[in-house]
Design an enzyme around this catalytic site. Sequence first.
Site, PDB file in Angstrom:
ATOM      1  N   GLY A 150       0.832  -1.191   0.000  1.00 18.58           N
ATOM      2  CA  GLY A 150       0.000   0.000   0.000  1.00 18.58           C
ATOM      3  C   GLY A 150       0.866   1.240   0.000  1.00 18.58           C
ATOM      4  O   GLY A 150       2.034   1.198   0.407  1.00 18.58           O
ATOM      5  N   HIS A 182      -2.534   7.364   7.011  1.00 16.65           N
ATOM      6  CA  HIS A 182      -1.537   8.251   6.404  1.00 16.65           C
ATOM      7  C   HIS A 182      -2.183   9.541   5.902  1.00 16.65           C
ATOM      8  O   HIS A 182      -1.582  10.614   6.003  1.00 16.65           O
ATOM      9  CB  HIS A 182      -0.840   7.573   5.219  1.00 16.65           C
ATOM     10  CG  HIS A 182       0.346   6.760   5.591  1.00 16.65           C
ATOM     11  ND1 HIS A 182       1.476   7.285   6.186  1.00 16.65           N
ATOM     12  CD2 HIS A 182       0.597   5.436   5.438  1.00 16.65           C
ATOM     13  CE1 HIS A 182       2.362   6.335   6.381  1.00 16.65           C
ATOM     14  NE2 HIS A 182       1.860   5.193   5.936  1.00 16.65           N
ATOM     15  N   CYS A 228       5.976  -0.226   7.305  1.00 14.29           N
ATOM     16  CA  CYS A 228       5.639   0.956   6.515  1.00 14.29           C
ATOM     17  C   CYS A 228       6.838   1.346   5.669  1.00 14.29           C
ATOM     18  O   CYS A 228       7.969   1.377   6.163  1.00 14.29           O
ATOM     19  CB  CYS A 228       5.253   2.100   7.453  1.00 14.29           C
ATOM     20  SG  CYS A 228       4.760   3.604   6.607  1.00 14.29           S
ATOM     21  N   LEU A 229       6.580   1.642   4.414  1.00 10.44           N
ATOM     22  CA  LEU A 229       7.658   2.059   3.516  1.00 10.44           C
ATOM     23  C   LEU A 229       8.315   3.357   3.978  1.00 10.44           C
ATOM     24  O   LEU A 229       9.465   3.618   3.646  1.00 10.44           O
ATOM     25  CB  LEU A 229       7.124   2.212   2.091  1.00 10.44           C
ATOM     26  CG  LEU A 229       6.599   0.927   1.445  1.00 10.44           C
ATOM     27  CD1 LEU A 229       5.957   1.231   0.091  1.00 10.44           C
ATOM     28  CD2 LEU A 229       7.700  -0.110   1.310  1.00 10.44           C
ATOM     29  N   GLN A 266       3.034   9.872   1.379  1.00 13.26           N
ATOM     30  CA  GLN A 266       4.301   9.148   1.467  1.00 13.26           C
ATOM     31  C   GLN A 266       5.252   9.485   0.317  1.00 13.26           C
ATOM     32  O   GLN A 266       6.434   9.137   0.385  1.00 13.26           O
ATOM     33  CB  GLN A 266       4.062   7.646   1.501  1.00 13.26           C
ATOM     34  CG  GLN A 266       3.430   7.176   2.796  1.00 13.26           C
ATOM     35  CD  GLN A 266       3.254   5.682   2.787  1.00 13.26           C
ATOM     36  OE1 GLN A 266       2.249   5.178   2.309  1.00 13.26           O
ATOM     37  NE2 GLN A 266       4.254   4.982   3.294  1.00 13.26           N
ATOM     38  N   HIS A 304      -4.460   1.331   7.404  1.00 12.18           N
ATOM     39  CA  HIS A 304      -3.097   1.874   7.487  1.00 12.18           C
ATOM     40  C   HIS A 304      -2.937   3.049   6.526  1.00 12.18           C
ATOM     41  O   HIS A 304      -2.413   4.107   6.909  1.00 12.18           O
ATOM     42  CB  HIS A 304      -2.097   0.751   7.159  1.00 12.18           C
ATOM     43  CG  HIS A 304      -0.670   1.172   7.188  1.00 12.18           C
ATOM     44  ND1 HIS A 304       0.191   0.777   8.183  1.00 12.18           N
ATOM     45  CD2 HIS A 304       0.069   1.938   6.330  1.00 12.18           C
ATOM     46  CE1 HIS A 304       1.393   1.294   7.945  1.00 12.18           C
ATOM     47  NE2 HIS A 304       1.346   1.989   6.819  1.00 12.18           N
ATOM     48  N   GLU A 305      -3.409   2.885   5.288  1.00 13.71           N
ATOM     49  CA  GLU A 305      -3.242   3.949   4.282  1.00 13.71           C
ATOM     50  C   GLU A 305      -4.140   5.145   4.572  1.00 13.71           C
ATOM     51  O   GLU A 305      -3.725   6.297   4.385  1.00 13.71           O
ATOM     52  CB  GLU A 305      -3.477   3.402   2.873  1.00 13.71           C
ATOM     53  CG  GLU A 305      -2.526   2.294   2.451  1.00 13.71           C
ATOM     54  CD  GLU A 305      -1.051   2.581   2.688  1.00 13.71           C
ATOM     55  OE1 GLU A 305      -0.628   3.759   2.611  1.00 13.71           O
ATOM     56  OE2 GLU A 305      -0.309   1.622   2.965  1.00 13.71           O
TER      57      GLU A 305
END
Length: 165
Positions: free
Chosen positions: A46, A136, A90-91, A51, A132-133
């Site tokens: 995701g 963000h 997480c990226l 991000q 999660h997204e």
Amino acid sequence: MTIRLIVKHPDPVLRERAQEVTKFNANLHKLLDDMADTMYDADGVGLAAPQIGILKRVIVVDVGDEHELIELVNPVIVVAEGEQLGPEGCLSIPGLQGDVRRYNRIVIRGQDRNGNPIEYESTEFLSRAFQHEVDHLNGVLYIDSAESVYEAKRNEEQEQDGESQ
């Protein structure tokens, strides 16, 4: 194919609230394409626009199930029930993972790249990825609510432990 730079914690852009998308045009289509390319290149499941430094309410998710790539613009969780506790990474926070409590089942509504309304009902991993997204987009990181945070295992260690994701 354009790979964008992924913003890393503690960059302040990750703590800002993203703005609603009002123009569904070629710029949005390019953003969605770039986000998918960036997510796949980083081996993620995701990615949210903040991000990559873009404060727009846009996410892409692909957990490797029958849905394949999901693009959501202006996503809103309209139903949330049940509970699950599981690991997240997480990226934007490389090298760490955390155990996060999330809703097990959600219904999420948004728009596709052309502004048409879409809705998904999800459970388990897909539900976790959506939540999660969306966090963000609101300037929230998983480490804010994680019950524990720990060093992420490398792929070789996961395979030895039988924990491939």
